[in-house]
Design an enzyme around this catalytic site. Sequence first.
Site, mmCIF file in Angstrom:
data_model
loop_
_atom_site.group_PDB
_atom_site.id
_atom_site.type_symbol
_atom_site.label_atom_id
_atom_site.label_comp_id
_atom_site.label_asym_id
_atom_site.label_seq_id
_atom_site.Cartn_x
_atom_site.Cartn_y
_atom_site.Cartn_z
ATOM 1 N N VAL A 11 0.823 -1.211 0.000
ATOM 2 C CA VAL A 11 0.000 0.000 0.000
ATOM 3 C C VAL A 11 0.861 1.267 0.000
ATOM 4 O O VAL A 11 0.707 2.135 -0.862
ATOM 5 C CB VAL A 11 -0.960 -0.015 1.215
ATOM 6 C CG1 VAL A 11 -1.641 1.334 1.390
ATOM 7 C CG2 VAL A 11 -2.009 -1.104 1.030
ATOM 8 N N LEU A 157 -7.065 -0.779 -3.059
ATOM 9 C CA LEU A 157 -6.325 -1.375 -4.175
ATOM 10 C C LEU A 157 -6.360 -2.896 -4.100
ATOM 11 O O LEU A 157 -6.526 -3.479 -3.035
ATOM 12 C CB LEU A 157 -4.872 -0.891 -4.182
ATOM 13 C CG LEU A 157 -3.926 -1.305 -3.039
ATOM 14 C CD1 LEU A 157 -3.403 -2.719 -3.168
ATOM 15 C CD2 LEU A 157 -2.763 -0.344 -2.972
ATOM 16 N N LYS A 158 -6.204 -3.518 -5.295
ATOM 17 C CA LYS A 158 -6.116 -4.975 -5.371
ATOM 18 C C LYS A 158 -4.679 -5.329 -5.709
ATOM 19 O O LYS A 158 -4.118 -4.761 -6.647
ATOM 20 C CB LYS A 158 -7.026 -5.534 -6.464
ATOM 21 C CG LYS A 158 -8.484 -5.183 -6.276
ATOM 22 C CD LYS A 158 -9.344 -5.752 -7.396
ATOM 23 C CE LYS A 158 -9.282 -4.996 -8.711
ATOM 24 N NZ LYS A 158 -9.744 -3.602 -8.692
ATOM 25 N N GLU A 159 -4.078 -6.243 -4.973
ATOM 26 C CA GLU A 159 -2.739 -6.675 -5.360
ATOM 27 C C GLU A 159 -2.834 -7.274 -6.760
ATOM 28 O O GLU A 159 -3.797 -7.938 -7.101
ATOM 29 C CB GLU A 159 -2.197 -7.699 -4.357
ATOM 30 C CG GLU A 159 -1.701 -7.024 -3.107
ATOM 31 C CD GLU A 159 -1.107 -7.986 -2.090
ATOM 32 O OE1 GLU A 159 -0.583 -9.033 -2.479
ATOM 33 O OE2 GLU A 159 -1.197 -7.671 -0.897
ATOM 34 N N TYR A 258 -16.550 -16.429 -8.984
ATOM 35 C CA TYR A 258 -15.892 -17.641 -9.453
ATOM 36 C C TYR A 258 -15.590 -18.546 -8.265
ATOM 37 O O TYR A 258 -14.996 -18.086 -7.280
ATOM 38 C CB TYR A 258 -14.576 -17.301 -10.159
ATOM 39 C CG TYR A 258 -14.768 -16.678 -11.519
ATOM 40 C CD1 TYR A 258 -14.945 -17.480 -12.649
ATOM 41 C CD2 TYR A 258 -14.793 -15.303 -11.677
ATOM 42 C CE1 TYR A 258 -15.141 -16.914 -13.900
ATOM 43 C CE2 TYR A 258 -14.994 -14.725 -12.932
ATOM 44 C CZ TYR A 258 -15.160 -15.540 -14.030
ATOM 45 O OH TYR A 258 -15.354 -14.980 -15.262
ATOM 46 N N GLY A 260 -13.445 -21.580 -6.374
ATOM 47 C CA GLY A 260 -12.022 -21.909 -6.439
ATOM 48 C C GLY A 260 -11.564 -22.675 -5.220
ATOM 49 O O GLY A 260 -12.298 -23.511 -4.683
ATOM 50 N N CYS A 267 -5.331 -9.675 3.108
ATOM 51 C CA CYS A 267 -6.467 -8.834 3.507
ATOM 52 C C CYS A 267 -7.717 -9.608 3.900
ATOM 53 O O CYS A 267 -8.153 -9.525 5.045
ATOM 54 C CB CYS A 267 -6.777 -7.842 2.399
ATOM 55 S SG CYS A 267 -5.449 -6.646 2.178
HETATM 56 P P1 NAD Z 1 3.144 -4.718 4.209
HETATM 57 O O1 NAD Z 1 3.353 -5.697 5.280
HETATM 58 O O2 NAD Z 1 3.423 -5.091 2.785
HETATM 59 O O3 NAD Z 1 4.009 -3.400 4.504
HETATM 60 C C1 NAD Z 1 4.029 -2.743 5.737
HETATM 61 C C2 NAD Z 1 5.324 -1.941 5.821
HETATM 62 O O4 NAD Z 1 5.285 -1.134 6.981
HETATM 63 C C3 NAD Z 1 6.583 -2.794 5.943
HETATM 64 O O5 NAD Z 1 7.510 -2.417 4.968
HETATM 65 C C4 NAD Z 1 7.096 -2.495 7.355
HETATM 66 O O6 NAD Z 1 8.508 -2.569 7.472
HETATM 67 C C5 NAD Z 1 6.605 -1.062 7.543
HETATM 68 N N1 NAD Z 1 6.566 -0.600 8.935
HETATM 69 C C6 NAD Z 1 6.218 -1.265 10.066
HETATM 70 N N2 NAD Z 1 6.325 -0.466 11.145
HETATM 71 C C7 NAD Z 1 6.742 0.742 10.693
HETATM 72 C C8 NAD Z 1 7.027 1.992 11.311
HETATM 73 N N3 NAD Z 1 6.888 2.157 12.624
HETATM 74 N N4 NAD Z 1 7.434 3.007 10.539
HETATM 75 C C9 NAD Z 1 7.570 2.860 9.204
HETATM 76 N N5 NAD Z 1 7.315 1.710 8.559
HETATM 77 C C10 NAD Z 1 6.909 0.662 9.285
HETATM 78 O O7 NAD Z 1 1.628 -4.227 4.349
HETATM 79 P P2 NAD Z 1 0.610 -3.812 3.194
HETATM 80 O O8 NAD Z 1 0.149 -5.011 2.451
HETATM 81 O O9 NAD Z 1 1.160 -2.639 2.457
HETATM 82 O O10 NAD Z 1 -0.632 -3.329 4.097
HETATM 83 C C11 NAD Z 1 -0.585 -2.147 4.868
HETATM 84 C C12 NAD Z 1 -1.976 -1.854 5.382
HETATM 85 O O11 NAD Z 1 -2.869 -1.614 4.283
HETATM 86 C C13 NAD Z 1 -2.622 -2.999 6.160
HETATM 87 O O12 NAD Z 1 -3.432 -2.481 7.170
HETATM 88 C C14 NAD Z 1 -3.469 -3.698 5.124
HETATM 89 O O13 NAD Z 1 -4.564 -4.395 5.694
HETATM 90 C C15 NAD Z 1 -3.951 -2.524 4.300
HETATM 91 N N6 NAD Z 1 -4.301 -2.856 2.918
HETATM 92 C C16 NAD Z 1 -3.558 -3.748 2.219
HETATM 93 C C17 NAD Z 1 -3.898 -4.034 0.898
HETATM 94 C C18 NAD Z 1 -3.111 -5.051 0.118
HETATM 95 O O14 NAD Z 1 -3.628 -5.514 -0.903
HETATM 96 N N7 NAD Z 1 -1.917 -5.410 0.511
HETATM 97 C C19 NAD Z 1 -4.983 -3.383 0.304
HETATM 98 C C20 NAD Z 1 -5.692 -2.435 1.032
HETATM 99 C C21 NAD Z 1 -5.343 -2.180 2.357
#
Ligand code: NAD
Length: 443
Positions: A11, A157-159, A258, A260, A267
């Site tokens: 994100v 967003l969608k991965e 779908y 699966g 998420c």
């Molecule tokens: P991620 O695990 O890929 O990345 C999180 C990052 O935060 C890591 O790089 C970590 O080192 C960093 N971090 C941790 N503590 C920190 C701090 N104190 N200061 C600075 N950086 C720090 O997580 P993500 O997939 O990007 O998800 C982040 C949030 O967004 C989550 O709450 C998730 O549920 C939400 N989200 C994710 C998606 C997705 O598809 N991945 C989509 C929408 C929302």
Amino acid sequence: MNVTVFGTGYVGLVQGAILADVGHHVVCVDVDAKKVERLNQGEIPIYEPGLETLVRENYAAGRLEFTTDAEAGVKHSQVQFIAVGTPPDEDGSADLKYVLSVAQTIAEHMQSEQIIIDKSTVPVGTADKVKAKVAEILAKRGREELKFDVVSNPEFLKEGSAVADCQRPDRIIIGTENNDTIEVMRELYAPFNRNHDKVIVMDVRSAELTKYAANCMLATKISFMNEIANLAERLGADIEMVRQGIGSDPRIGYHFIYPGVGYGGSCFPKDVQALIRTAGNIDFDATLLKAVEARNQEQKTTLFAKIHQHFEGQLEGKTFALWGLSFKPNTDDMREAPSRVLMEALWSAGAQVKAYDPEAMEETQRIYGTRDDLSLCGTKEAALKEADALVIVTEWQSFRAPDFDLIKQQLNKPVVFDGRNLYEPGRMQRKGFTYYSVGRRVV
Ligand code: NAD
């Protein structure tokens, strides 16, 4: 506008890059020094289509910076995004330690007015907790006069299509009742809001709940279709016909129905669990969400059950070619991936796995290391050689029209377990395959 983003995961990194790309000056802060070093060397730690070019170009233009220096990050701007992880705690609730730690950092270093944006997926009430944490630290510093607002701005967003989703969002949810904050947020997102107004302003609690409601709704659709597919399988119906039959109703639609091998990723599983937990905390029994979660857990075991039945429980020493390791196509993310449940079950039964994935091989290696019962193959064809069956777990584009003659030639016996219904059962039968699908009927 100057912008700071805490967290450079799926994100934070994507958000930082697309904001820089429209001209904002973005500083991304992460506590993972190795990740920051890789980013500063032009290496992108995750796979996401279009992201590498976007990061490189904006980094070269000086609009996108990466640092571990939180103080410099806070000082850089008056808009601070929190985009760190909210993993499940032991009891399934969202663990807020990273979010609150960023709130503390911001409060420790802020010298002027700030807007703190919760971009992470966080339970209802988190903005209040962030507010309380910031106020507590400011009081300790004797700087109570510094003004700040905490706004909920969940990410949808969608991965696999994260860049495109952020560049062309369906909606921009802004959860705050502060008019000055709304104005700043509108300015920040103006470049993404030109075609029609996508901004939906609401109170902060509704914004927080909207994110969970969206993911839980999507997870419900998947579990519902998996349930109907299981029924179809037992009733002699074809889920593909049923899917088309119900999708034609505009109230239902074709998207996301779908069947699966169950949903995975970082998420849906954690967000469904977290909302169940949130409900439990206020003595509300979220019976529907519990069923969604239970169906999903069950669904992740169905491929193994079919394999086990086909081989009459004799899996010791058998070899399986596995296509697809990531939890869905176009990502290298293996968090909660159904492939992991399957591989672990096969290994427990004494089987060998020869696996191929277009992007998740490195991640698989990182998770499982080197083991005798796992071979990571360079191509999908190499995985087939002398395997007792082919198992398809992720619907990557490159698996959709394979060379079936080659598959037959390479496998010990022409058996395919397809967890994504990529092929026509009748055609597979005519080609001489024993073909297992999810709820499909041979006609
Ligand atoms: P991620 O695990 O890929 O990345 C999180 C990052 O935060 C890591 O790089 C970590 O080192 C960093 N971090 C941790 N503590 C920190 C701090 N104190 N200061 C600075 N950086 C720090 O997580 P993500 O997939 O990007 O998800 C982040 C949030 O967004 C989550 O709450 C998730 O549920 C939400 N989200 C994710 C998606 C997705 O598809 N991945 C989509 C929408 C929302």
